[in-house]
Design a protein around this motif. Structure first.
Motif, mmCIF file in Angstrom:
data_model
loop_
_atom_site.group_PDB
_atom_site.id
_atom_site.type_symbol
_atom_site.label_atom_id
_atom_site.label_comp_id
_atom_site.label_asym_id
_atom_site.label_seq_id
_atom_site.Cartn_x
_atom_site.Cartn_y
_atom_site.Cartn_z
ATOM 1 N N ASP A 1 0.870 -1.183 0.000
ATOM 2 C CA ASP A 1 0.000 0.000 0.000
ATOM 3 C C ASP A 1 0.905 1.231 0.000
ATOM 4 O O ASP A 1 1.845 1.319 0.799
ATOM 5 N N GLN B 1 -4.995 3.592 -7.715
ATOM 6 C CA GLN B 1 -6.333 3.147 -7.345
ATOM 7 C C GLN B 1 -6.636 1.741 -7.847
ATOM 8 O O GLN B 1 -7.676 1.476 -8.442
ATOM 9 N N ASP B 2 -5.726 0.810 -7.569
ATOM 10 C CA ASP B 2 -5.883 -0.553 -8.067
ATOM 11 C C ASP B 2 -6.550 -1.495 -7.083
ATOM 12 O O ASP B 2 -6.905 -2.606 -7.438
ATOM 13 N N ARG B 3 -6.724 -1.080 -5.836
ATOM 14 C CA ARG B 3 -7.346 -1.946 -4.821
ATOM 15 C C ARG B 3 -8.408 -1.174 -4.058
ATOM 16 O O ARG B 3 -8.176 -0.054 -3.628
ATOM 17 N N LYS B 4 -9.539 -1.809 -3.888
ATOM 18 C CA LYS B 4 -10.596 -1.180 -3.103
ATOM 19 C C LYS B 4 -10.521 -1.736 -1.684
ATOM 20 O O LYS B 4 -10.503 -2.948 -1.479
ATOM 21 N N ARG C 1 -11.678 -0.662 2.687
ATOM 22 C CA ARG C 1 -12.791 -0.085 3.457
ATOM 23 C C ARG C 1 -13.000 1.405 3.227
ATOM 24 O O ARG C 1 -14.123 1.876 3.099
ATOM 25 N N GLY D 1 -12.010 3.265 0.664
ATOM 26 C CA GLY D 1 -11.959 3.705 -0.727
ATOM 27 C C GLY D 1 -10.865 3.006 -1.510
ATOM 28 O O GLY D 1 -10.339 1.978 -1.098
ATOM 29 N N TRP D 2 -10.513 3.571 -2.622
ATOM 30 C CA TRP D 2 -9.484 2.992 -3.492
ATOM 31 C C TRP D 2 -8.102 3.362 -2.987
ATOM 32 O O TRP D 2 -7.891 4.451 -2.480
ATOM 33 N N ARG D 3 -7.147 2.445 -3.151
ATOM 34 C CA ARG D 3 -5.778 2.720 -2.724
ATOM 35 C C ARG D 3 -4.809 2.537 -3.881
ATOM 36 O O ARG D 3 -5.077 1.801 -4.830
#
Length: 94
Positions: free
Chosen positions: A48, A71-74, A76, A78-80
């Motif tokens: 992350d 923004q490749d992972r959602k 809790r 939001g997108w990270r």
């Protein structure tokens, strides 16, 4: 293996063990075995982009940042974004 294979390094530590050096010690042993015993060519890891402790650990291993996936992972909240780090066998100094 023929020296052309690679591996993805991953780790998770409970908060009770954060900052004690266990992450580096364990990761260095795994990367050392990947390059020494298994004769791998490349080891990579993702983290992350907000996890500064993990970034420091990967850089201490000698890994370099190769990419940031936006923004490749959602999760809790939001997108990270995710950073990709890697090291080649001939760069390893362990």
């Amino acid at each position: 293996l023929d020296g052309h294979a690679g591996a993805d390094l991953g780790y998770v530590f409970g908060s009770s063990w954060w900052g004690a050096g266990y992450g580096y010690e364990a990761a260095a042993a795994v990367v050392g075995a990947a390059f020494g015993t298994l004769d791998l060519h490349r080891v990579w890891a993702t983290c992350d982009a907000r996890n500064h402790a993990s970034i420091r650990l990967l850089e201490k291993l000698g890994m370099r940042q190769e990419a940031t996936m936006l923004q490749d992972r959602k999760v809790r909240d939001g997108w990270r974004d995710t950073h990709l780090y890697a090291i080649l066998s001939d760069e390893w100094e362990g």
